[in-house]
Design an enzyme around this catalytic site. Sequence first.
Site, PDB file in Angstrom:
ATOM      1  CD1 TRP A  35      12.578   7.387 -10.354  1.00  0.00           C
ATOM      2  CD2 TRP A  35      13.419   7.552 -12.419  1.00  0.00           C
ATOM      3  NE1 TRP A  35      12.167   8.585 -10.889  1.00  0.00           N
ATOM      4  CE2 TRP A  35      12.662   8.721 -12.146  1.00  0.00           C
ATOM      5  CE3 TRP A  35      14.053   7.446 -13.655  1.00  0.00           C
ATOM      6  CZ2 TRP A  35      12.520   9.764 -13.070  1.00  0.00           C
ATOM      7  CZ3 TRP A  35      13.910   8.478 -14.568  1.00  0.00           C
ATOM      8  CH2 TRP A  35      13.158   9.622 -14.279  1.00  0.00           C
ATOM      9  N   GLY A 167       6.744   6.114  -4.433  1.00  0.00           N
ATOM     10  CA  GLY A 167       6.763   5.460  -5.738  1.00  0.00           C
ATOM     11  C   GLY A 167       5.400   5.506  -6.409  1.00  0.00           C
ATOM     12  CG  ASP A 169       4.872   9.631  -8.679  1.00  0.00           C
ATOM     13  OD1 ASP A 169       5.408   8.744  -8.007  1.00  0.00           O
ATOM     14  OD2 ASP A 169       5.340  10.025  -9.762  1.00  0.00           O
ATOM     15  NE  ARG A 215       2.111  10.457 -17.734  1.00  0.00           N
ATOM     16  CZ  ARG A 215       3.026   9.490 -17.635  1.00  0.00           C
ATOM     17  NH1 ARG A 215       2.747   8.260 -18.049  1.00  0.00           N
ATOM     18  NH2 ARG A 215       4.211   9.726 -17.135  1.00  0.00           N
ATOM     19  CD1 TRP A 369       1.827   6.500  -9.716  1.00  0.00           C
ATOM     20  CD2 TRP A 369       1.551   4.395  -9.045  1.00  0.00           C
ATOM     21  NE1 TRP A 369       2.966   5.792 -10.045  1.00  0.00           N
ATOM     22  CE2 TRP A 369       2.828   4.499  -9.636  1.00  0.00           C
ATOM     23  CE3 TRP A 369       1.152   3.140  -8.545  1.00  0.00           C
ATOM     24  CZ2 TRP A 369       3.719   3.433  -9.745  1.00  0.00           C
ATOM     25  CZ3 TRP A 369       2.036   2.072  -8.650  1.00  0.00           C
ATOM     26  CH2 TRP A 369       3.293   2.224  -9.243  1.00  0.00           C
ATOM     27  CD  GLU A 412       4.735   5.082 -16.951  1.00  0.00           C
ATOM     28  OE1 GLU A 412       4.336   5.608 -18.023  1.00  0.00           O
ATOM     29  OE2 GLU A 412       5.177   5.750 -15.997  1.00  0.00           O
TER      30      GLU A 412
HETATM   31  C1  GLC Z   1       7.173   7.542 -11.923  1.00  0.00           C
HETATM   32  C2  GLC Z   1       6.625   6.498 -10.970  1.00  0.00           C
HETATM   33  C3  GLC Z   1       7.731   5.972 -10.075  1.00  0.00           C
HETATM   34  C4  GLC Z   1       8.859   5.442 -10.956  1.00  0.00           C
HETATM   35  C5  GLC Z   1       9.335   6.490 -11.966  1.00  0.00           C
HETATM   36  C6  GLC Z   1      10.302   5.924 -12.981  1.00  0.00           C
HETATM   37  O1  GLC Z   1       7.594   8.674 -11.247  1.00  0.00           O
HETATM   38  O2  GLC Z   1       5.600   7.024 -10.192  1.00  0.00           O
HETATM   39  O3  GLC Z   1       7.273   4.966  -9.234  1.00  0.00           O
HETATM   40  O4  GLC Z   1       9.928   5.027 -10.167  1.00  0.00           O
HETATM   41  O5  GLC Z   1       8.240   7.003 -12.666  1.00  0.00           O
HETATM   42  O6  GLC Z   1       9.760   4.813 -13.610  1.00  0.00           O
END
Ligand code: GLC
Length: 443
Positions: A35, A167, A169, A215, A369, A412
Amino acid sequence: MKSTDQLISDARSVLKTNDQGSFTIPAHGIYPHQWLWDSCFIAIGQRHFDVERAKMELISTLRGQWRNGMIPHMILMNHKKPTKHEYIWQSDHSPFSPNMVGTSGITQPPVLAEAVWKVGQKLTKTEQRTFYNRMLPALIDYHQWLYNDRDPNKEGLVVILHPWESGMDNSPVLMEALKKHHHPIWIKIIDFLQLEHLAQLVRLDYKRRFRLIERAKTIDELHMFSLQRLLDSQQYESKQILRKPHFAVQDVGFNSMLIRSNQRIIEMAETVNQTLPNKLLSSMHQTAKSLASLHDPKTGYYFSRDYITKKLIRVPTIASLLPLYSGCLNNEQAKQQLQLLRNKDTFWINYPIPTVSKSSPSYESQRYWQGATWVNSNWLVIEGLNHHGFHKDADELTKVTIELCSNGGSREYFDSLSGKPLGAENFSWSAALTLDLLSQIKN
Ligand code: GLC
């Protein structure tokens, strides 16, 4: 609290576990690809113990760069047994996608230039020039793409076309904008017949036994998935998508990170005596100015704007505080943001900073988030606080962030009320940014 040496050794072992040779996956299991902004944060941590590896992490993001300049948010691994990601992205539907790797068709916050600059700070002058010369053409193409494709009316603010591009979501701001304009009939049916519990069976995180209470909600996931299908059907072509968008947001977090990275590109170009194209420079300056149009004088917050309705989405989230990180606020503006941050009813709660203000009806202390605390968003704010000279506040936040990882491991995200560790274990950017934060305490 663990000793600094123990924390460093734990963090490095997380990065080692997730290391794939030239790049690092966020975590085993649920995140089996590369990512974009993850790799940037990872390199910022790696530079403290292996700067060559950090350089490689950033160089490896360019494998995915599209011929139009876009750097995709995911570079897909070629797994023997393809994952859902391989099925849905199909980047070869676009004539611009690279031939050698499969990628997603959207981007993520532009923190790459910041990461390149920071890794460069660990190199000798000669090595630094070589590295900057290596990375600058790709960075310039990327930022030019952002302006060409994502700022159609030349307002200085770029739009994101999918919540994943932020980022963050399932941020309530983005979910509000998405549900306002995107109404697939099949989701309406699922909603009407209350079949969410059936739909959740296909979720990757559900299959991997994550607690769904922390989640994104299934209904939100379905909307995001459906929007992805729509973008794919339009070959991820921004101009076409923007003719009749189902989601387009001038995201305050994304644009704040763009401003900071623009500044880094300018600094790196100076270091290597390179002249930047005038058009790009003027767009960069315009973004720094246009950020002010996202400020809401009534509440003092910066908010993202729904590009379709042209209205600010007035939900205070962590993105509202990221202008602090952009580096373009004056002292007075920065002080106002600090005050908003230090409010005990909203953001300065038990384990700051929740990704949504505690006083917002959408706040849930454990949910992704939507109210949980993340290491990378704390890190961005800490950078901003230090930039403005608010070192005491930055140190306090640094300590809380390290404490979360010390007690709970490099997870995380964390419950913003109890500090409970949540989400994926051995999560790379939490480890990498802990290393970066520890280095700031030590010096
Ligand atoms: C999720 C997060 C994102 C991140 C990805 C990998 O989708 O929202 O920000 O880059 O995971 O960690």
